[in-house]
Design a protein around this motif. Structure first.
Motif: not given
Length: 236
Positions: A118-120, A147-154, A189-192, A202-209
């Protein structure tokens, strides 16, 4: 039809207000606007917006991304062909990324990028007549947060939601960072991409957004407080 800032617009409308601003200095045209000779025309339906000093765009609900030069995007490497990476950015065609478009990259010092990463990145070329091209450095050759986004959730969301959370008047990011630490990269482009201390956070942040798209600032603050209390209850 002639329109002004704040009006609901349709393709083919034009704004003399934008043209007047262009006569006084440089203007930046965002999504939904295109300049033809001397007039600026609307290319999609929505609400005409302005951000000081001279940035204009059409605010609309859509999920299909149309590349625009200078925007930050989140993409996924889908192919490596010679010295070029093909990156899925959610548009009608994949973007190209040269291996030299990274900080300190040379023929001997190639970046470690694999298919599936995954790249930013930043849009360098965005034209209806050319293949989109992205880079992972700024105008000074530095990567910054690119650059490359390590780990995390998209995850994906509407383009309208990305513009909302990046708006300085939106209290979502401020409210969340006051409750728990996390990292976030938002692509136009609609990806976070998000990463917190644990999978639960991490899931809580995604749900809040995702839940904040149609909430007011007061409702967003209340939601973040409720999520933080629930997380604290689980931890204890």
């Amino acid at each position: 039809m002639k329109v002004t800032i704040g009006d609901v617009v349709l393709p083919g409308d034009f704004s003399e207000e934008i043209e007047a601003a262009g006569g006084k200095g440089k203007i930046i045209l965002g999504p939904g606007l295109r300049k033809e000779i001397k007039k600026v025309y609307v290319t999609k339906a929505g609400v005409l917006r302005k951000r000081a000093p001279n940035t204009f765009w059409v605010d609309s609900y859509q999920k299909r991304y149309v590349p625009s030069r200078g925007e930050n995007v989140i993409g996924v490497v889908v192919q490596k062909a010679g010295d070029i990476f093909r990156v899925d950015i959610g548009s009608s065609c994949n973007a190209s990324l040269s291996y030299l478009s990274f900080e300190n990259a040379t023929k001997k010092n190639r970046p470690e990028v694999q298919v599936g990463d995954v790249l930013y990145a930043k849009m360098l070329v965005a034209s209806k007549d050319m293949e989109p091209e992205i880079v992972c450095v700024d105008s000074h050759g530095k990567k910054g947060r690119l650059g490359v986004l390590n780990e995390g959730f998209v995850f994906r969301c509407s383009l309208n939601l990305v513009r909302k959370i990046l708006n300085p008047n939106c209290k979502l990011i401020e409210s969340m960072k006051n409750e728990w630490p996390f990292e976030l990269a938002a692509g136009m482009n609609g990806r976070i991409w998000i990463r917190a201390n644990s999978m639960r956070e991490t899931i809580a942040v995604g749900n809040a957004i995702l839940a904040s798209e149609y909430l007011s600032n007061d409702e967003i603050k209340s939601m973040c407080i409720n999520i933080a209390s629930i997380l604290a209850g689980h931890v204890s």
